[in-house]
Design a protein around this motif. Structure first.
Motif, PDB file in Angstrom:
ATOM      1  N   MET A  47      -0.214 -25.330   0.559  1.00 13.44           N
ATOM      2  CA  MET A  47       0.023 -23.938   0.928  1.00 13.44           C
ATOM      3  C   MET A  47      -1.168 -23.069   0.510  1.00 13.44           C
ATOM      4  O   MET A  47      -1.583 -22.178   1.254  1.00 13.44           O
ATOM      5  CB  MET A  47       1.300 -23.430   0.253  1.00 13.44           C
ATOM      6  N   LEU A  48      -1.729 -23.331  -0.651  1.00 10.41           N
ATOM      7  CA  LEU A  48      -2.888 -22.586  -1.106  1.00 10.41           C
ATOM      8  C   LEU A  48      -4.089 -22.844  -0.202  1.00 10.41           C
ATOM      9  O   LEU A  48      -4.812 -21.906   0.165  1.00 10.41           O
ATOM     10  CB  LEU A  48      -3.221 -22.968  -2.550  1.00 10.41           C
ATOM     11  N   LEU A  49      -4.281 -24.085   0.196  1.00 12.46           N
ATOM     12  CA  LEU A  49      -5.383 -24.431   1.093  1.00 12.46           C
ATOM     13  C   LEU A  49      -5.232 -23.721   2.440  1.00 12.46           C
ATOM     14  O   LEU A  49      -6.199 -23.169   2.975  1.00 12.46           O
ATOM     15  CB  LEU A  49      -5.442 -25.947   1.289  1.00 12.46           C
ATOM     16  N   GLU A  50      -4.017 -23.711   2.977  1.00  7.37           N
ATOM     17  CA  GLU A  50      -3.785 -23.020   4.243  1.00  7.37           C
ATOM     18  C   GLU A  50      -4.070 -21.526   4.114  1.00  7.37           C
ATOM     19  O   GLU A  50      -4.682 -20.919   4.999  1.00  7.37           O
ATOM     20  CB  GLU A  50      -2.354 -23.248   4.699  1.00  7.37           C
ATOM     21  N   ALA A  51      -3.643 -20.926   2.999  1.00  7.76           N
ATOM     22  CA  ALA A  51      -3.882 -19.491   2.786  1.00  7.76           C
ATOM     23  C   ALA A  51      -5.372 -19.196   2.720  1.00  7.76           C
ATOM     24  O   ALA A  51      -5.847 -18.207   3.298  1.00  7.76           O
ATOM     25  CB  ALA A  51      -3.183 -19.029   1.507  1.00  7.76           C
ATOM     26  N   VAL A  52      -6.125 -20.056   2.030  1.00  9.14           N
ATOM     27  CA  VAL A  52      -7.576 -19.857   1.931  1.00  9.14           C
ATOM     28  C   VAL A  52      -8.215 -19.983   3.307  1.00  9.14           C
ATOM     29  O   VAL A  52      -9.091 -19.183   3.674  1.00  9.14           O
ATOM     30  CB  VAL A  52      -8.189 -20.851   0.921  1.00  9.14           C
ATOM     31  N   LEU A  53      -7.796 -20.972   4.082  1.00  3.23           N
ATOM     32  CA  LEU A  53      -8.355 -21.146   5.423  1.00  3.23           C
ATOM     33  C   LEU A  53      -8.060 -19.946   6.315  1.00  3.23           C
ATOM     34  O   LEU A  53      -8.927 -19.494   7.076  1.00  3.23           O
ATOM     35  CB  LEU A  53      -7.834 -22.434   6.060  1.00  3.23           C
ATOM     36  N   TRP A  54      -6.850 -19.402   6.237  1.00  3.69           N
ATOM     37  CA  TRP A  54      -6.514 -18.216   7.025  1.00  3.69           C
ATOM     38  C   TRP A  54      -7.353 -17.021   6.589  1.00  3.69           C
ATOM     39  O   TRP A  54      -7.802 -16.220   7.432  1.00  3.69           O
ATOM     40  CB  TRP A  54      -5.031 -17.885   6.911  1.00  3.69           C
TER      41      TRP A  54
END
Length: 70
Positions: A47-54
């Motif tokens: 979830m943290l990785l997805e947030a950073v990518l967004w």
């Protein structure tokens, strides 16, 4: 100030004890059984990785939009 009667104080003590016991039971249920095996106990890395990518994607779109306007 209104002073409380002994029965009102005893009722409040019983209520506090019941709330504390309910809270302890809920915490124990969370630490064992089905809840611990659910998604709540898994790593938050995806979830943290997805947030950073967004965020990075949004920043890129924003910078491109600013460059096109100027």
């Amino acid at each position: 100030m209104a002073s409380k009667t002994l029965s009102e104080i005893a009722h409040l003590d019983d209520e506090e004890f019941r709330l504390n016991k309910d809270l302890a039971n809920q915490i124990n249920e969370m630490l064992e059984g089905q809840h611990f095996g659910s998604d709540c106990a898994k790593s938050g890395r995806p979830m943290l990785l997805e947030a950073v990518l967004w965020c990075v994607g949004g920043a890129i779109v924003w910078i491109v939009a600013l460059r096109l306007v100027n």
